[in-house]
Structures are given as structure tokens and as C-alpha cells.
Design a protein around this motif. Structure first.
Motif, PDB file in Angstrom:
ATOM      1  N   VAL A 113       0.862  -1.185   0.000  1.00 38.93           N
ATOM      2  CA  VAL A 113       0.000   0.000   0.000  1.00 38.93           C
ATOM      3  C   VAL A 113       0.895   1.230   0.000  1.00 38.93           C
ATOM      4  CG1 VAL A 113      -1.868   1.220   1.160  1.00 38.93           C
ATOM      5  CG2 VAL A 113      -1.783  -1.281   1.223  1.00 38.93           C
ATOM      6  N   SER A 114       0.884   1.948  -1.107  1.00 38.91           N
ATOM      7  CA  SER A 114       1.835   3.032  -1.325  1.00 38.91           C
ATOM      8  C   SER A 114       1.128   4.378  -1.323  1.00 38.91           C
ATOM      9  CB  SER A 114       2.562   2.839  -2.667  1.00 38.91           C
ATOM     10  OG  SER A 114       3.300   1.638  -2.660  1.00 38.91           O
ATOM     11  N   GLY A 115       1.381   5.146  -0.272  1.00 34.48           N
ATOM     12  CA  GLY A 115       0.779   6.464  -0.175  1.00 34.48           C
ATOM     13  C   GLY A 115       0.302   6.738   1.241  1.00 34.48           C
ATOM     14  N   PRO A 116      -0.017   7.994   1.536  1.00 40.69           N
ATOM     15  CA  PRO A 116      -0.579   8.312   2.858  1.00 40.69           C
ATOM     16  C   PRO A 116      -1.883   7.540   3.056  1.00 40.69           C
ATOM     17  CG  PRO A 116       0.082  10.304   1.675  1.00 40.69           C
ATOM     18  CD  PRO A 116       0.151   9.187   0.686  1.00 40.69           C
ATOM     19  N   ASP A 117      -1.926   6.718   4.081  1.00 46.70           N
ATOM     20  CA  ASP A 117      -3.088   5.840   4.248  1.00 46.70           C
ATOM     21  C   ASP A 117      -3.291   5.497   5.706  1.00 46.70           C
ATOM     22  OD1 ASP A 117      -5.163   3.862   3.393  1.00 46.70           O
ATOM     23  OD2 ASP A 117      -3.713   2.443   4.231  1.00 46.70           O
ATOM     24  N   SER A 118      -4.523   5.604   6.162  1.00 49.95           N
ATOM     25  CA  SER A 118      -4.876   5.163   7.510  1.00 49.95           C
ATOM     26  C   SER A 118      -6.049   4.198   7.467  1.00 49.95           C
ATOM     27  CB  SER A 118      -5.238   6.376   8.385  1.00 49.95           C
ATOM     28  OG  SER A 118      -6.338   7.077   7.829  1.00 49.95           O
ATOM     29  N   LEU A 119      -6.373   3.693   6.268  1.00 47.84           N
ATOM     30  CA  LEU A 119      -7.574   2.885   6.128  1.00 47.84           C
ATOM     31  C   LEU A 119      -7.329   1.580   5.385  1.00 47.84           C
ATOM     32  CD1 LEU A 119     -10.631   2.445   6.384  1.00 47.84           C
ATOM     33  CD2 LEU A 119     -10.916   3.861   4.323  1.00 47.84           C
ATOM     34  N   PHE A 120      -6.963   1.644   4.116  1.00 44.17           N
ATOM     35  CA  PHE A 120      -6.961   0.448   3.278  1.00 44.17           C
ATOM     36  C   PHE A 120      -5.992  -0.612   3.766  1.00 44.17           C
ATOM     37  CE2 PHE A 120      -9.129   3.432   0.629  1.00 44.17           C
ATOM     38  CZ  PHE A 120     -10.015   2.659  -0.117  1.00 44.17           C
ATOM     39  N   SER A 121      -4.848  -0.218   4.304  1.00 41.69           N
ATOM     40  CA  SER A 121      -3.881  -1.204   4.792  1.00 41.69           C
ATOM     41  C   SER A 121      -4.323  -1.851   6.095  1.00 41.69           C
ATOM     42  CB  SER A 121      -2.517  -0.533   4.989  1.00 41.69           C
ATOM     43  OG  SER A 121      -2.609   0.544   5.902  1.00 41.69           O
ATOM     44  N   ARG A 122      -5.345  -1.283   6.757  1.00 41.68           N
ATOM     45  CA  ARG A 122      -5.784  -1.795   8.048  1.00 41.68           C
ATOM     46  C   ARG A 122      -7.078  -2.595   7.980  1.00 41.68           C
ATOM     47  NH1 ARG A 122      -4.805   3.513  11.963  1.00 41.68           N
ATOM     48  NH2 ARG A 122      -2.585   3.783  11.489  1.00 41.68           N
ATOM     49  N   LEU A 123      -7.781  -2.529   6.876  1.00 46.16           N
ATOM     50  CA  LEU A 123      -9.043  -3.253   6.767  1.00 46.16           C
ATOM     51  C   LEU A 123      -8.812  -4.754   6.890  1.00 46.16           C
ATOM     52  CD1 LEU A 123     -10.510  -1.311   3.713  1.00 46.16           C
ATOM     53  CD2 LEU A 123     -11.443  -1.250   6.045  1.00 46.16           C
ATOM     54  N   SER A 124      -9.712  -5.434   7.568  1.00 43.22           N
ATOM     55  CA  SER A 124      -9.573  -6.893   7.681  1.00 43.22           C
ATOM     56  C   SER A 124      -9.701  -7.549   6.315  1.00 43.22           C
ATOM     57  CB  SER A 124     -10.612  -7.452   8.653  1.00 43.22           C
ATOM     58  OG  SER A 124     -11.928  -7.167   8.214  1.00 43.22           O
ATOM     59  N   SER A 125     -10.465  -6.964   5.412  1.00 42.10           N
ATOM     60  CA  SER A 125     -10.569  -7.522   4.057  1.00 42.10           C
ATOM     61  C   SER A 125      -9.209  -7.488   3.363  1.00 42.10           C
ATOM     62  CB  SER A 125     -11.591  -6.731   3.234  1.00 42.10           C
ATOM     63  OG  SER A 125     -11.247  -5.358   3.155  1.00 42.10           O
ATOM     64  N   THR A 126      -8.384  -6.506   3.692  1.00 41.04           N
ATOM     65  CA  THR A 126      -7.051  -6.399   3.104  1.00 41.04           C
ATOM     66  C   THR A 126      -6.069  -7.347   3.778  1.00 41.04           C
ATOM     67  OG1 THR A 126      -7.454  -4.050   2.638  1.00 41.04           O
ATOM     68  CG2 THR A 126      -5.178  -4.800   2.548  1.00 41.04           C
ATOM     69  N   THR A 127      -6.095  -7.394   5.084  1.00 42.36           N
ATOM     70  CA  THR A 127      -5.077  -8.161   5.815  1.00 42.36           C
ATOM     71  C   THR A 127      -5.371  -9.653   5.844  1.00 42.36           C
ATOM     72  OG1 THR A 127      -6.230  -7.724   7.917  1.00 42.36           O
ATOM     73  CG2 THR A 127      -4.503  -6.187   7.261  1.00 42.36           C
ATOM     74  N   ASN A 128      -6.616 -10.052   5.634  1.00 45.83           N
ATOM     75  CA  ASN A 128      -6.949 -11.484   5.636  1.00 45.83           C
ATOM     76  C   ASN A 128      -6.467 -12.137   4.338  1.00 45.83           C
ATOM     77  OD1 ASN A 128      -8.200 -11.347   8.121  1.00 45.83           O
ATOM     78  ND2 ASN A 128     -10.266 -11.150   7.281  1.00 45.83           N
ATOM     79  N   GLY A 129      -5.452 -12.963   4.453  1.00 49.59           N
ATOM     80  CA  GLY A 129      -4.986 -13.713   3.289  1.00 49.59           C
ATOM     81  C   GLY A 129      -3.885 -13.036   2.500  1.00 49.59           C
ATOM     82  N   PHE A 130      -3.472 -11.829   2.891  1.00 52.19           N
ATOM     83  CA  PHE A 130      -2.383 -11.142   2.199  1.00 52.19           C
ATOM     84  C   PHE A 130      -1.313 -10.710   3.206  1.00 52.19           C
ATOM     85  CE2 PHE A 130      -6.029 -10.266  -0.598  1.00 52.19           C
ATOM     86  CZ  PHE A 130      -5.505 -10.607  -1.842  1.00 52.19           C
ATOM     87  N   GLN A 131      -0.077 -10.717   2.759  1.00 51.17           N
ATOM     88  CA  GLN A 131       0.977 -10.022   3.474  1.00 51.17           C
ATOM     89  C   GLN A 131       0.869  -8.555   3.065  1.00 51.17           C
ATOM     90  OE1 GLN A 131       3.181 -11.416   5.531  1.00 51.17           O
ATOM     91  NE2 GLN A 131       4.925 -10.014   5.702  1.00 51.17           N
ATOM     92  N   VAL A 132       0.834  -7.633   4.033  1.00 55.10           N
ATOM     93  CA  VAL A 132       0.627  -6.222   3.731  1.00 55.10           C
ATOM     94  C   VAL A 132       1.865  -5.431   4.127  1.00 55.10           C
ATOM     95  CG1 VAL A 132      -0.781  -4.174   4.145  1.00 55.10           C
ATOM     96  CG2 VAL A 132      -1.860  -6.427   4.041  1.00 55.10           C
ATOM     97  N   ILE A 133       2.412  -4.712   3.166  1.00 57.83           N
ATOM     98  CA  ILE A 133       3.532  -3.803   3.378  1.00 57.83           C
ATOM     99  C   ILE A 133       3.012  -2.388   3.198  1.00 57.83           C
ATOM    100  CG2 ILE A 133       5.793  -3.051   2.542  1.00 57.83           C
ATOM    101  CD1 ILE A 133       6.164  -5.896   1.447  1.00 57.83           C
ATOM    102  N   THR A 134       3.377  -1.485   4.104  1.00 60.56           N
ATOM    103  CA  THR A 134       2.948  -0.100   3.970  1.00 60.56           C
ATOM    104  C   THR A 134       4.136   0.790   3.653  1.00 60.56           C
ATOM    105  OG1 THR A 134       3.140   0.239   6.358  1.00 60.56           O
ATOM    106  CG2 THR A 134       0.974  -0.376   5.500  1.00 60.56           C
TER     107      THR A 134
END
Length: 316
Positions: free
Chosen positions: A279-300
Motif C-alpha cells: 500500500v503506497s501512499g498516505p493511508d490510515s484505512l486500506f492497509s488496516r481493513l480486515s478484508s485487506t489483511t486477511n490472506g495477504f501479506q501487507v507492506i505499507t
């Protein structure tokens, strides 16, 4: 799985734009060397100093804030590739994020993307000064979908208009309403145990704004030379994969009216074999959603961790 393999099976995600103030990203834009070079190119295309105009400017979604967000997203994506070894095979843009995504995917030059972002901001301001100035798009967290739909049905029974503008998670939604009904909506959501977050002005993602899409095409998008994207572009408007120049142009125009369906985009990414989301950019939402974090490795790749003296990915 080796880290290198993980980062090779990656998608770069450009998030939707939240309220963006100078203090949020200004330091990054001034200190990061890649961002500074992009700022110089942006200033030349715009014909003014972006940072000078943005500093002290009121409004979370001003023309200058939007261009600064755009530049920040692309600079952070370059940082993630350079410093973390992220090698994306696909690109995703959520809402506003489709603009930097079009550039990163290779469909538009950076300079054209800067001009497009500024021109669309002016187009949006002019449109809502003339039409639908009483509409806001409210973000709602911890809100069960069934209960929300039942409450909105009651609103419609009173002869009041609404439109569901987005689903970001099972319990995170965006709803557009007349501003006179905003208090009613917030109270209805609280009774469901939900949490109203912020009301977006200008509003977005509603069929009511069809004329805005046409206007954006005529005044802005049709003046640009789009190319077929080098990276496949996954749309958060339903999960479609765009591989043509016309498809990118159409997606940017449709973003004003199309419902934002983030889970659908994530489903497409899984089908494409994506395992890591950067997730590239100023963000306080998309990288934290459970829909995003479930099943993916998330890098901010965000202003804070880009400026921090470290080379390891921040994961969640």
C-alpha cells in the motif's frame, strides 16, 4: 516462502484519498530525494510551486492537496521497489488511487498524471458549485450491512434520496445522502453499534453524478494520450482487470459514479496469484481493513516509515 518470492508475487495498491493536510505528507515530499525530483517535474508541468500553494491552504481535498497526494503515492511506490525489493506484477487503485495507478501502470506519463489530477480537481469543484452541493458521502465503520440496508430503506420510505457509494469490508461502507439527513444517518448507525467516521466533501461514487463523469471526459480525459498499461490494472469498481488504453480512460471517468467494491478487487488479486500488497501512499484505512489483511501479506509505504531509517518492510 522466501522473502524475494513473496515480494515478486506482489501488487502495488494506491489507496483512496482521505483528508490530507500539509503536515501529513509535506515533510516527506521535501526530504525524500525521489519525491523532490517528482516535485520539480510537477511544478514545471503545473506552472506553480506545489508546496508554496499547498502550505496554509484550507480544505482537505484542495487541488494542491490532491496533487501532493498523487506525487506522494508515486514516490512511495518507487521507494518500496528500491528499498524493499517490491516487484509488482499488478497495480490497483482505489477511488482517487486510480490516478497514480494509471501512471505507475504505464498508461500515462507522470506529467500528464499531474495535469490530470489538478484539472479533475478543478472540474469537480466547478461541478459541485453548480449541482448537488448538498450531498455528502459518509464513511461508516463496524456497521452490519443488513442493518444498514434496513435503515436506508426507512429513509427511502420517507421520500429521501440515498446511494450506497462503497463497500470496503463486511462492516465498512460508504453512503451518500443529502446533508440534511446526515445526522439521521449517523444516529441510525450508532443504534446498530456502528461508528460514523468522516463525511467526504466533495462526495463521490454515486450514479447521481453521471454528468460529472461526462464533464471529466470532455474537459480533461479526452485531452490526454493514454497507452495500454504495462502492468495489468485491477479496478476497485468491481474487480475488473484493465489492459487497454481505452479501458483506463473509461475507468477514470466511471470512478465518479461507480460503487467502490474493495472486496471484489481483492478477490481478483487472489485469482491472479497475488500474495503481497504494498500500500503506497498516505493511508490510515486500506492497509488496516480486515478484508485487506486477511490472506495477504501487507507492506505499507507511508510517509512515516519511508522517512524512518530502516530497510525492513512494515507488515500487518
Amino acid at each position: 516462502m522466501e522473502d524475494g518470492d513473496m515480494l515478486a508475487n506482489a501488487a502495488v495498491v494506491f489507496p483512496g484519498m482521505g483528508p490530507t493536510r500539509f503536515a501529513d505528507a509535506g515533510k516527506f515530499l521535501l526530504l525524500d530525494p525521489v519525491a523532490r525530483r517528482l516535485l520539480e517535474r510537477a511544478d514545471k508541468r503545473l506552472g506553480y510551486s506545489l508546496m508554496d500553494e499547498w502550505y496554509g491552504m484550507e480544505g482537505d481535498y484542495s487541488e494542491y492537496a490532491q496533487v501532493a497526494f498523487f506525487v506522494s503515492c508515486l514516490a512511495m511506490a518507487e521507494w518500496a521497489e528500491r528499498e524493499l525489493g517490491v516487484r509488482p506484477g499488478v497495480c490497483v487503485g482505489a477511488s482517487f488511487g486510480e490516478r497514480p495507478a494509471a501512471v505507475h501502470a504505464g498508461s500515462l506519463s507522470f506529467e500528464d498524471g499531474v495535469w490530470m489530477t489538478a484539472a479533475l480537481a478543478r472540474c469537480i469543484d466547478a461541478y459541485f458549485a453548480e449541482q448537488h452541493g448538498d450531498v455528502v458521502t459518509q464513511s461508516l465503520a463496524r456497521t452490519p450491512r443488513a442493518g444498514l440496508e434496513e435503515a436506508l430503506h426507512k429513509l427511502a420510505e420517507r421520500g429521501e434520496w440515498y446511494d450506497i457509494s462503497g463497500h470496503l469490508d463486511d462492516d465498512f461502507h460508504m453512503v451518500s445522502v443529502r446533508e440534511r439527513n446526515l445526522g439521521w444517518l449517523e444516529e441510525a448507525v450508532r443504534r446498530l453499534g456502528g461508528l460514523p467516521l468522516y463525511a467526504m466533501r466533495p462526495p463521490m461514487h454515486s450514479r447521481l453524478f453521471e454528468d460529472l463523469g461526462f464533464r471529466a471526459e470532455e474537459e480533461v480525459l479526452d485531452r490526454l494520450a493514454f497507452e495500454p498499461p504495462v502492468l495489468p490494472l485491477v479496478l476497485a469498481q468491481g474487480g475488473d482487470v484493465v489492459r487497454s488504453a481505452d479501458g483506463v480512460r473509461a475507468a477514470l471517468a466511471a470512478s465518479f459514479v461507480s460503487l467502490l467494491d474493495w472486496p471484489a478487487a481483492l478477490t481478483t488479486l487472489r485469482q491472479l496469484g497475488t500474495e503481497t500488497l504494498c500500500v503506497s501512499g498516505p493511508d490510515s484505512l486500506f492497509s488496516r481493513l480486515s478484508s485487506t489483511t486477511n490472506g495477504f501479506q501487507v507492506i505499507t509505504a507511508s510517509p512515516l516509515n519511508v522517512l524512518r531509517p530502516r530497510r525492513q518492510p512494515t507488515t500487518s
